[in-house]
Design a protein around this motif. Sequence first.
Motif, PDB file in Angstrom:
ATOM      1  N   GLN A 147       7.503  30.813  56.030  1.00  0.00           N
ATOM      2  CA  GLN A 147       7.505  30.357  54.648  1.00  0.00           C
ATOM      3  C   GLN A 147       8.796  30.782  53.946  1.00  0.00           C
ATOM      4  O   GLN A 147       9.414  29.998  53.217  1.00  0.00           O
ATOM      5  CB  GLN A 147       6.297  30.925  53.907  1.00  0.00           C
ATOM      6  CG  GLN A 147       4.958  30.363  54.368  1.00  0.00           C
ATOM      7  CD  GLN A 147       3.781  31.066  53.727  1.00  0.00           C
ATOM      8  OE1 GLN A 147       3.959  32.015  52.959  1.00  0.00           O
ATOM      9  NE2 GLN A 147       2.573  30.633  54.056  1.00  0.00           N
ATOM     10  N   ASN A 151      12.369  28.270  52.091  1.00  0.00           N
ATOM     11  CA  ASN A 151      12.726  28.141  50.677  1.00  0.00           C
ATOM     12  C   ASN A 151      13.785  29.153  50.315  1.00  0.00           C
ATOM     13  O   ASN A 151      14.279  29.881  51.177  1.00  0.00           O
ATOM     14  CB  ASN A 151      11.486  28.259  49.782  1.00  0.00           C
ATOM     15  CG  ASN A 151      10.875  29.645  49.831  1.00  0.00           C
ATOM     16  OD1 ASN A 151      11.470  30.596  49.332  1.00  0.00           O
ATOM     17  ND2 ASN A 151       9.694  29.763  50.436  1.00  0.00           N
ATOM     18  N   ASP A 152      14.121  29.218  49.028  1.00  0.00           N
ATOM     19  CA  ASP A 152      15.257  30.031  48.603  1.00  0.00           C
ATOM     20  C   ASP A 152      14.855  31.194  47.710  1.00  0.00           C
ATOM     21  O   ASP A 152      15.696  31.781  47.038  1.00  0.00           O
ATOM     22  CB  ASP A 152      16.266  29.137  47.866  1.00  0.00           C
ATOM     23  CG  ASP A 152      17.702  29.545  48.136  1.00  0.00           C
ATOM     24  OD1 ASP A 152      17.984  30.001  49.255  1.00  0.00           O
ATOM     25  OD2 ASP A 152      18.533  29.423  47.216  1.00  0.00           O
ATOM     26  N   SER A 176      17.277  29.816  57.619  1.00  0.00           N
ATOM     27  CA  SER A 176      17.243  29.294  56.252  1.00  0.00           C
ATOM     28  C   SER A 176      18.391  28.319  56.023  1.00  0.00           C
ATOM     29  O   SER A 176      19.276  28.155  56.868  1.00  0.00           O
ATOM     30  CB  SER A 176      17.346  30.444  55.252  1.00  0.00           C
ATOM     31  OG  SER A 176      18.668  30.961  55.223  1.00  0.00           O
ATOM     32  N   ARG A 238      21.181  34.670  47.218  1.00  0.00           N
ATOM     33  CA  ARG A 238      19.755  34.911  47.452  1.00  0.00           C
ATOM     34  C   ARG A 238      19.555  36.400  47.701  1.00  0.00           C
ATOM     35  O   ARG A 238      20.370  37.036  48.375  1.00  0.00           O
ATOM     36  CB  ARG A 238      19.263  34.112  48.649  1.00  0.00           C
ATOM     37  CG  ARG A 238      17.745  34.201  48.856  1.00  0.00           C
ATOM     38  CD  ARG A 238      17.272  33.431  50.066  1.00  0.00           C
ATOM     39  NE  ARG A 238      15.809  33.431  50.127  1.00  0.00           N
ATOM     40  CZ  ARG A 238      15.106  32.933  51.135  1.00  0.00           C
ATOM     41  NH1 ARG A 238      15.723  32.373  52.170  1.00  0.00           N
ATOM     42  NH2 ARG A 238      13.786  32.989  51.103  1.00  0.00           N
TER      43      ARG A 238
END
Length: 412
Positions: A147, A151-152, A176, A238
Amino acid sequence: MTTSILIIEDEYALAAALSTVVRRLDATPIVAASGQGGIDKLGSQPFALIILDVGLPDMSGLKVLEKIQALPKPPPVLVITAHGTLDTALEARRLGAREYFLKPLNLADLQRTIREVFTPAKTEAPAQTAMIGSSERMQRVFALIAQASGNDAPVLLLGPPGSGKSLAAEVIHRHSARANEPLVVFRADEWPADRAEAALDAAISKAGHGVLFLDEISGWSKPLEAVLIHRVGDLKTRLFSASSHELSAVREDLFYALAVLQVTLPPLAERTGDIPALAASFLGDRVLSAEAMAALKAHAWPGNVRELKAAMNHAAAVCRGSTILPHHLPANLVKEEDTNHLEGTMKRSLAAWLDQKTTGADEMMPAYDDLLEIVETSMLETLLKRFDGKPTRLAAAMKMNRATLRRKLREE
């Protein structure tokens, strides 16, 4: 061509036991009862292996080992001794001994080592590049990592030291959308308080559009926490963060900014079923013996996966063959307390065997004495090997009546 193994041993009973081991491996034992006798035999034919006792009647086995290594193509040598000292062990290794065994010998370990001489191991273990685990706890972790990779959002990684938080961060980053951007690690405890803010800003700048990994966030000072919370809103980077401890002391707004996604790595003691696969990943082509694996599973692993990796690196460094035996493991992994684990394993195996033998109607049950005879026969066979096939030694050491022992052995 017949494989010949030279046994240089002056004790007749032990030489006979070693000869039996060699024959089990489809090799021919040649025995010499003195150092000079062994040297003379070396000049008469080639040998695939030499088993050499240090305590010989005419010269030290280490002197014989030195002469063996002077040969144009010296065969591998296994050294055995009744009085192991640091100097003896170091000198044996310096002179090229492949393995070093203490008396009384564990003949099963020796047999494995002899077999390995003919199947050389590769010495390089591949670096671990993926997370490993089939336990339920790790399967949940993998789902969270998947998960996080998709996403970021900021990710908070929790778990005891050595559980794999840094590796998890690398895996998430590698899978990612920012995989081609840098992953920069920042640890506040590596900087003096008056330079930590500047170091943090430098790390943010270096990470750019990549990932900034804030390691051990629980140890940050309040001023540095304030600096970070003021930077968070403007970051193009991030954020990953990690902690080995509870974050109850971290300011609340910073916690919620960092913990959008949380991944908690379990301690190794809570996923011992993953130990075989993890150990294999660190050992490469080497394998663990059943006894060594039992010792690993019995250990508490306060250092978690990091400690396991260090233990496997130690074993690989001292093992010249392809099978890791208990004496190749760090000393703290092979303790007397580990016998509790082995006793537990024995009891579980015995319970399973008895369950199989006693399933059915009462009138079909085997006699107790018949079951006891099977267990006792197996135990006596093992003990007899331990005492070089000498019933007299076995009886004396185990405080058994010699006549009773001889009768039991005749009945086998």
